[in-house]
Design an enzyme around this catalytic site. Structure first.
Site, PDB file in Angstrom:
ATOM      1  N   GLU A  93       0.826  -1.202   0.000  1.00 23.27           N
ATOM      2  CA  GLU A  93       0.000   0.000   0.000  1.00 23.27           C
ATOM      3  C   GLU A  93       0.861   1.253   0.000  1.00 23.27           C
ATOM      4  O   GLU A  93       1.955   1.279   0.577  1.00 23.27           O
ATOM      5  CB  GLU A  93      -0.940  -0.017   1.203  1.00 23.27           C
ATOM      6  CG  GLU A  93      -1.932  -1.156   1.051  1.00 23.27           C
ATOM      7  CD  GLU A  93      -3.071  -1.134   2.035  1.00 23.27           C
ATOM      8  OE1 GLU A  93      -2.924  -0.531   3.105  1.00 23.27           O
ATOM      9  OE2 GLU A  93      -4.111  -1.729   1.715  1.00 23.27           O
ATOM     10  N   CYS A 173       5.535  -5.471  15.897  1.00 25.13           N
ATOM     11  CA  CYS A 173       5.081  -4.513  16.910  1.00 25.13           C
ATOM     12  C   CYS A 173       3.613  -4.824  17.209  1.00 25.13           C
ATOM     13  O   CYS A 173       2.818  -5.018  16.292  1.00 25.13           O
ATOM     14  CB  CYS A 173       5.239  -3.082  16.404  1.00 25.13           C
ATOM     15  SG  CYS A 173       6.938  -2.721  15.943  1.00 25.13           S
ATOM     16  N   GLY A 220       6.324  -2.226   6.219  1.00 25.20           N
ATOM     17  CA  GLY A 220       7.688  -2.755   6.249  1.00 25.20           C
ATOM     18  C   GLY A 220       8.667  -1.923   7.036  1.00 25.20           C
ATOM     19  O   GLY A 220       8.382  -0.804   7.455  1.00 25.20           O
ATOM     20  N   ASN A 275       8.337   5.183  20.905  1.00 24.06           N
ATOM     21  CA  ASN A 275       7.075   4.542  21.317  1.00 24.06           C
ATOM     22  C   ASN A 275       6.977   4.129  22.782  1.00 24.06           C
ATOM     23  O   ASN A 275       5.921   3.665  23.221  1.00 24.06           O
ATOM     24  CB  ASN A 275       6.736   3.321  20.447  1.00 24.06           C
ATOM     25  CG  ASN A 275       6.427   3.724  19.014  1.00 24.06           C
ATOM     26  OD1 ASN A 275       6.220   4.894  18.747  1.00 24.06           O
ATOM     27  ND2 ASN A 275       6.408   2.779  18.105  1.00 24.06           N
ATOM     28  N   CYS A 392      -1.332   5.784   9.939  1.00 29.96           N
ATOM     29  CA  CYS A 392      -0.159   5.066  10.433  1.00 29.96           C
ATOM     30  C   CYS A 392      -0.550   3.731  11.036  1.00 29.96           C
ATOM     31  O   CYS A 392      -1.455   3.661  11.860  1.00 29.96           O
ATOM     32  CB  CYS A 392       0.510   5.843  11.566  1.00 29.96           C
ATOM     33  SG  CYS A 392       1.297   7.329  11.044  1.00 29.96           S
TER      34      CYS A 392
END
Ligand code: SAH
Ligand code: SF4
Length: 412
Positions: A93, A173, A220, A275, A392
């Site tokens: 995508e 993740c 990716g 994160n 995202c």
């Protein structure tokens, strides 16, 4: 007859190919220009070559081979998500965001200076977070709509293209939809840069006139496909003509990749998906932390020689109750103390089968304010195209695929 892809070859490779056909080196330059400057979609459009040479190339099995846009989805905010099919049928995508995602503001780059002067000051952008009681300013949203698909008043368009670097992802993740795909394969340099060419063609973009930013933040992990990623950067800079100062690559923290990146002379800006504010939380949401912890990543990032006005971006996905509390903000301030860093907060975008909750708007505002008060430029990335699963971490091929290979971080 197998086709051989021209798109993706650099000038030395084209020169060698032409010499094998008994052609002069300037022919390679003509093909290079046709592929990347004119962005032709077929050998027959390479009108600087003789008809005989064009048919010789076709006879020998050469074709341009840009990724094919097989599906498009358009969001109410103007964002478009494309399903791109590669020659072997694999799909990824790519996302087109007219007017950017707000993340380019305040990063010290050319793009940021233009962005700030055209729209609002960094302070206004930051203040905008609470202006409508939601996560981000409505002013940005309105601009996105009015700018979509048309030339802005002053005659140029501005957009950000988000590109994929792999079919799926191996990093696993826990909050990311792409992780669910596992990894199928790396994309080639031509397939990475080809996504950009296909999108530019769709919107009739003129490089040099229209302002295009690129983010390697699609499906990716670019640093687990390092050589193809860097080769695509060269094709995009030297061929298509997008300056590297308008590109940002995001990594989940692949240490050898960051170390190699630090040595590159022509490179995009770096964004690190931090994160979490400590290794315990980060290991839980990003198991790859067991391999390379936060301290090691920050040490490697600090070795990157930054250019004038360059900052390193730290992305921070806010997961309700997991990493979005004041104690976490304090830890982030400690981690980033003294660094030329800015933080992009990303409100977690939900996806099916992922068991997190979004942070409360009040918690987002407090988190941002604490970082700003601590001296770190902190922005909130506007979620783009959430309604079409283009935001995202929401990228996942929508066509059915049998047998996905799921490889966890341990296998990397
Ligand atoms: N693999 C790279 C780049 C692609 S992901 C990386 O991880 O950095 C781009 C960004 O989206 C990363 O910062 C990632 O943490 C974030 N992200 C992933 N899933 C998300 C989700 N569901 N909601 C919001 N952000 C997410
Ligand atoms: Fe891969 Fe990035 Fe998603 Fe992690 S966040 S699984 S590294 S695409």
């Amino acid at each position: 007859m197998d086709t051989r892809a021209l798109f993706g070859m650099n000038l030395p490779e084209l020169t060698e190919m032409m010499s094998e056909l008994g052609q002069k080196p300037y022919r390679a330059r003509q093909v290079f220009e046709a592929l990347y400057k004119q962005r032709v979609t077929g050998v027959e459009e390479m009108t600087t070559l003789s008809v005989a040479l064009r048919s010789e190339l076709v006879q020998a099995g050469w074709s341009v081979e840009l990724p094919e846009m097989v599906q498009t989805a358009t969001s109410v905010d103007g964002t478009e998500r494309y399903l791109m099919r590669m020659a072997d049928g694999e799909t990824v995508e790519t996302v087109w965001m007219p007017d950017g995602d707000g993340g380019e503001r305040g990063d010290g780059s050319e793009a940021a200076v233009e962005e700030a002067s055209e729209t609002e000051t960094a302070e206004e952008a930051v203040a905008g977070v609470k202006s409508d009681g939601g996560y981000w300013s409505r002013r940005g949203e309105g601009r996105a709509r009015s700018n979509f698909g048309t030339l802005a008043e002053n005659g140029f368009r501005r957009a950000t293209i988000c590109i994929s670097s792999q079919v799926g992802c191996a990093v696993n993740c826990q909050f990311c939809l792409t992780a669910k795909l596992g990894i199928r394969r790396n994309l080639t340099a031509g397939e990475i840069a080809g996504q950009v060419a296909a999108v530019l063609n769709r919107h009739n973009i003129q490089i040099g006139k229209d302002r295009i930013n690129l983010v390697f933040m699609g499906m990716g992990e670019p640093f687990l496909n390092y050589d193809s990623f860097m080769k695509s950067v060269m094709l995009l800079v030297e061929g298509i003509g997008i300056p590297e100062s308008r590109m940002t690559v995001s990594t989940s923290g692949i240490l050898p990749g960051i170390e190699a990146f630090a040595k590159e002379t022509v490179r995009p800006k770096l964004a690190l998906s931090l994160n979490a504010s400590n290794d315990v939380v980060r290991e839980r949401i990003m198991p790859i932390t067991r391999k390379w912890d936060i301290a090691a990543l920050l040490e490697a990032v600090q070795k990157i020689p930054l250019r004038t006005r360059e900052w390193v971006t730290f992305e921070y996905v806010l997961l309700g109750g997991v990493n979005d509390q004041p104690e976490h903000a304090r830890e982030v301030l400690d981690l980033l103390a003294g660094m030329r860093a800015k933080v992009n907060l990303i409100v977690w975008n939900p996806g099916p089968g992922i068991d997190y909750v979004q942070p409360k708007p009040g918690d987002v505002a407090v988190f941002q304010k604490m970082l700003i008060d601590g001296g770190i430029a902190t922005y909130i990335r506007r979620p783009r195209g959430r309604d079409i699963y283009a935001a995202c971490g929401q990228l996942k091929r929508t066509v059915a695929e049998p047998e996905l290979v799921v490889i966890g971080a341990a296998a990397i």
